[in-house]
Design a protein around this motif. Structure first.
Motif, PDB file in Angstrom:
ATOM      1  N   VAL A  33       0.842  -1.073  -0.075  1.00 54.98           N
ATOM      2  CA  VAL A  33       0.007  -0.143   0.118  1.00 54.98           C
ATOM      3  C   VAL A  33       0.981   1.012   0.117  1.00 54.98           C
ATOM      4  N   SER A  36      -0.026   4.577  -2.272  1.00 50.97           N
ATOM      5  CA  SER A  36      -1.096   4.046  -2.924  1.00 50.97           C
ATOM      6  C   SER A  36      -2.187   4.918  -3.053  1.00 50.97           C
ATOM      7  N   MET A  37      -2.223   6.186  -2.266  1.00 50.23           N
ATOM      8  CA  MET A  37      -3.188   7.077  -2.119  1.00 50.23           C
ATOM      9  C   MET A  37      -2.856   8.555  -2.836  1.00 50.23           C
ATOM     10  N   ASN A  38      -3.416   8.993  -3.794  1.00 55.93           N
ATOM     11  CA  ASN A  38      -3.256  10.388  -4.329  1.00 55.93           C
ATOM     12  C   ASN A  38      -3.441  11.385  -3.340  1.00 55.93           C
ATOM     13  N   ALA A  51      -7.447  14.259   2.080  1.00 55.30           N
ATOM     14  CA  ALA A  51      -6.474  13.253   1.605  1.00 55.30           C
ATOM     15  C   ALA A  51      -5.686  12.880   2.655  1.00 55.30           C
ATOM     16  N   GLY A 180      -7.679  -1.694  -1.105  1.00 53.10           N
ATOM     17  CA  GLY A 180      -7.102  -0.307  -1.130  1.00 53.10           C
ATOM     18  C   GLY A 180      -7.111   0.130   0.323  1.00 53.10           C
ATOM     19  N   ARG A 182      -7.773   2.620   1.831  1.00 55.29           N
ATOM     20  CA  ARG A 182      -9.141   3.491   2.339  1.00 55.29           C
ATOM     21  C   ARG A 182     -10.376   2.686   2.897  1.00 55.29           C
ATOM     22  N   THR A 255       1.477   5.928   3.017  1.00 57.46           N
ATOM     23  CA  THR A 255       0.557   5.473   2.277  1.00 57.46           C
ATOM     24  C   THR A 255       0.013   6.556   1.354  1.00 57.46           C
ATOM     25  N   ARG A 256       0.367   7.618   1.517  1.00 55.91           N
ATOM     26  CA  ARG A 256      -0.084   8.909   0.852  1.00 55.91           C
ATOM     27  C   ARG A 256       1.148   9.316  -0.126  1.00 55.91           C
ATOM     28  N   LYS A 257       0.624   9.621  -1.515  1.00 55.75           N
ATOM     29  CA  LYS A 257       1.644   9.926  -2.520  1.00 55.75           C
ATOM     30  C   LYS A 257       2.018  11.385  -2.513  1.00 55.75           C
TER      31      LYS A 257
END
Length: 455
Positions: A33, A36-38, A51, A180, A182, A255-257
Motif C-alpha cells: 500500500v 497508493s493514495m493520491n 486526502a 485499497g 482507504r 501510504t500517501r503519495k
C-alpha cells in the motif's frame, strides 16, 4: 549540504533516503500500500486535509483499546476523578510523540523499525525487535481478550471461542487491504464513531459532577504519594501512550503519495499532524469518559473496587437505572477490541518486516502476528477463566509501559539528528520537550520496576 536525497526505484515505487544511516533502506514500508493514495496537487486546505485524514485514526485506535478500559475503570472506581490528569498528560505526550513519528516516516522514507535496523548494530536491533514483539503481544492480548469478553457479555459466547472468533474475523477484515487502504480507514473510523456515540450516551445517563471533573484534570501530588494510585497511573500511561503506535504511524503516513520535495514533505507533515491530533482528541474523550463513568457510577455509590470489565457491565444497568447502559458498554468494548486487533496486526507486520528485513506473503505475516496473541489468550482463558483475563488486562498495560522507553528514545534520537532529518530536524524547543517526555517515561518506569520487585 546536510542532506543528500537518493531515489531508488523498486517496483515503480520511489523511496527517498537521506544520508546519516549505517545501512541503505531499499524496501518501502508496507509495500502493498506504499504511496497508493493520491494527494491532490491543487485545491483548498480542506481538500488536502481530507486526502491525508485516516492514518491518525488508525493510531488513535491504540489509545482507546480494551487495556485502557481496565486501567481507567480501576482508577475511576477507586479514586474518583483524580486520575483524569494522568489521562490528559498522557494524551498530550502521545500527540507530541505521534507527530515525531509521522515526521520520521515522511522525511526519511523509513518506519521506526527500519530506522532502528539501519542505525543500530544487529544485536541491538534484535533486542529492540524482541522487546517490541513482547509489547505487541501484550497489547494484542488485551485487545483479543477485550473483544472476547464483549462477545461473551452480549451473546454469551464462551471466552475461548470468543478469542478464536475475534482473531479469525480480523483476518477477513484485513483482506480488504487488497482493495485499497482507504477501506481499512473507513472501517476504523466507523468503529471509532460507534465507540464515541456509546460513551456520549453513557455519560449523559451517569450525570457526572462537572465541577469535580474539571478539578480532576488538574495534576495532584496525591498521585505520587499513594503507591497504589501511582501504580494505576503508570498503567494508564502504558495503556495510553502505546509503543507499537509509534512504529505504526511512521509507516502508514507513507501510504500517501506526497511530493518528495521539501515543500511536499512540509505539507505532508502539517496535514498528518493535524490528522493525528484531532484523532487523539477523540481518544482523550473516550478514555476520560471511561474513567468519568467509573467515578460517577461506581465510586459515588461505594463500588470502589470495580476493576474488571465484567463487573462494570453487570453494575451499570442497576446503578444508572437504564436497560441499555450495559449493552452500550459492551457494544463499545466490542468495537474497541475489533479496531485494536486490526491495527495491532498491521503494527506486527511493520515491526517484523522493519527489524528483520524479511518479506513474507501478507497472509503468512498476519497469521504469525495473530498467533502471538491467540495462543497466550487461549491458554490463560482455559486455565484461569474470567479472573485470569482480568488480571492479564492490567498486567499487559504495565508491560507496555515498561517497553515504552525502548521505542520513545530511538524516535527522539532520530528526529533530533540533523544528518538524518536535514532541514526537518527537531527545533531546540521540540527537542527539549521530546527528551523531557522520554526521561519522565524512563524514570517512572524505573520506579514501577523497583516498587514491583522490591516492595
Amino acid at each position: 549540504m546536510d542532506q543528500t536525497e537518493v531515489t531508488v526505484m523498486q517496483d515503480t515505487v520511489a523511496v527517498t533516503k537521506p544520508k546519516g544511516w549505517r545501512k541503505e533502506n531499499s524496501n518501502p514500508s508496507l509495500p502493498e500500500v506504499h504511496k497508493s493514495m493520491n494527494v491532490p496537487k491543487k485545491g483548498g486546505f480542506f481538500r488536502k486535509l481530507l486526502a491525508f485524514m485516516g492514518p491518525g485514526y488508525l493510531v488513535a485506535v491504540g489509545y482507546m483499546d480494551p487495556g485502557n478500559w481496565a486501567t481507567s475503570l480501576a482508577g475511576g472506581s477507586a479514586y474518583s476523578y483524580t486520575l483524569l490528569s494522568v489521562i490528559l498528560i498522557s494524551n498530550v505526550m502521545a500527540i507530541i510523540l505521534q507527530a515525531l513519528s509521522a515526521k520520521l516516516g515522511i522525511v526519511t522514507g523509513r518506519d521506526l523499525a527500519q530506522a532502528c535496523r539501519d542505525h543500530f548494530s544487529k544485536p541491538v536491533s534484535f533486542v529492540l525487535w524482541i522487546l517490541c514483539e513482547l509489547a505487541i503481544a501484550a497489547c494484542d492480548l488485551a485487545e483479543v481478550i477485550g473483544a472476547a469478553i464483549a462477545l461473551n457479555l452480549l451473546f454469551h459466547i464462551p471466552l475461548v471461542w470468543g478469542v478464536c472468533i475475534t482473531s479469525f474475523d480480523i483476518l477477513l477484515v484485513l483482506l480488504l487491504q487488497n482493495k485499497g487502504f482507504r477501506y481499512i480507514e473507513i472501517i476504523v473510523i466507523s468503529l471509532i464513531a460507534t465507540i464515541t456515540v456509546c460513551f456520549g450516551v453513557e455519560l449523559f445517563m451517569s450525570h457526572p459532577q462537572f465541577s469535580e471533573v474539571a478539578k480532576g484534570f488538574v495534576p495532584s501530588a496525591e498521585i505520587i504519594k499513594n503507591p497504589q494510585m501511582l501504580f494505576i497511573a503508570l498503567g494508564i500511561l502504558g495503556a495510553t501512550v502505546m509503543p507499537h503506535n509509534l512504529y505504526l504511524h511512521s509507516s502508514i503516513v507513507q501510504t500517501r503519495k506526497y511530493e518528495e520535495t521539501s515543500t511536499g514533505k512540509k505539507e505532508a507533515i502539517k496535514f498528518s499532524i493535524i490528522d493525528s491530533t484531532v484523532a487523539l482528541m477523540l481518544a482523550l474523550f473516550v478514555n476520560a469518559s471511561i474513567l468519568i463513568l467509573a467515578a460517577s457510577a461506581f465510586y459515588t455509590t461505594g463500588h470502589t473496587e470495580v476493576a474488571e470489565i465484567q463487573d462494570a457491565y453487570k453494575l451499570l444497568n442497576p446503578i444508572l437505572g437504564s436497560g441499555i447502559a450495559s449493552a452500550l458498554f459492551a457494544v463499545a468494548l466490542l468495537a474497541s477490541g475489533q479496531n485494536s486487533t486490526l491495527t495491532g496486526t498491521l503494527a506486527g507486520q511493520i515491526v517484523m518486516e522493519g527489524f528483520l528485513n524479511i518479506r513474507l506473503r501478507p497472509w503468512v505475516r498476519r497469521l504469525i502476528t495473530r498467533l502471538i496473541a491467540i495462543i497466550p489468550a487461549v491458554i490463560v482463558t482455559v486455565i484461569y477463566g474470567e479472573k485470569g483475563t482480568a488480571d492479564l488486562l492490567i498486567l499487559s498495560q504495565v508491560i507496555l509501559s515498561l517497553q515504552l522507553s525502548f521505542a520513545v528514545i530511538p524516535l527522539v534520537m532520530f528526529t533530533s539528528n540533523k544528518k538524518k532529518m536535514g532541514e526537518f530536524v527537531n527545533s531546540a524547543l521540540t527537542k527539549g520537550i521530546a527528551w523531557f517526555i522520554a526521561i519522565v517515561i524512563a524514570v517512572l518506569n524505573a520506579y514501577l520496576l523497583f516498587t514491583t520487585f522490591f516492595n
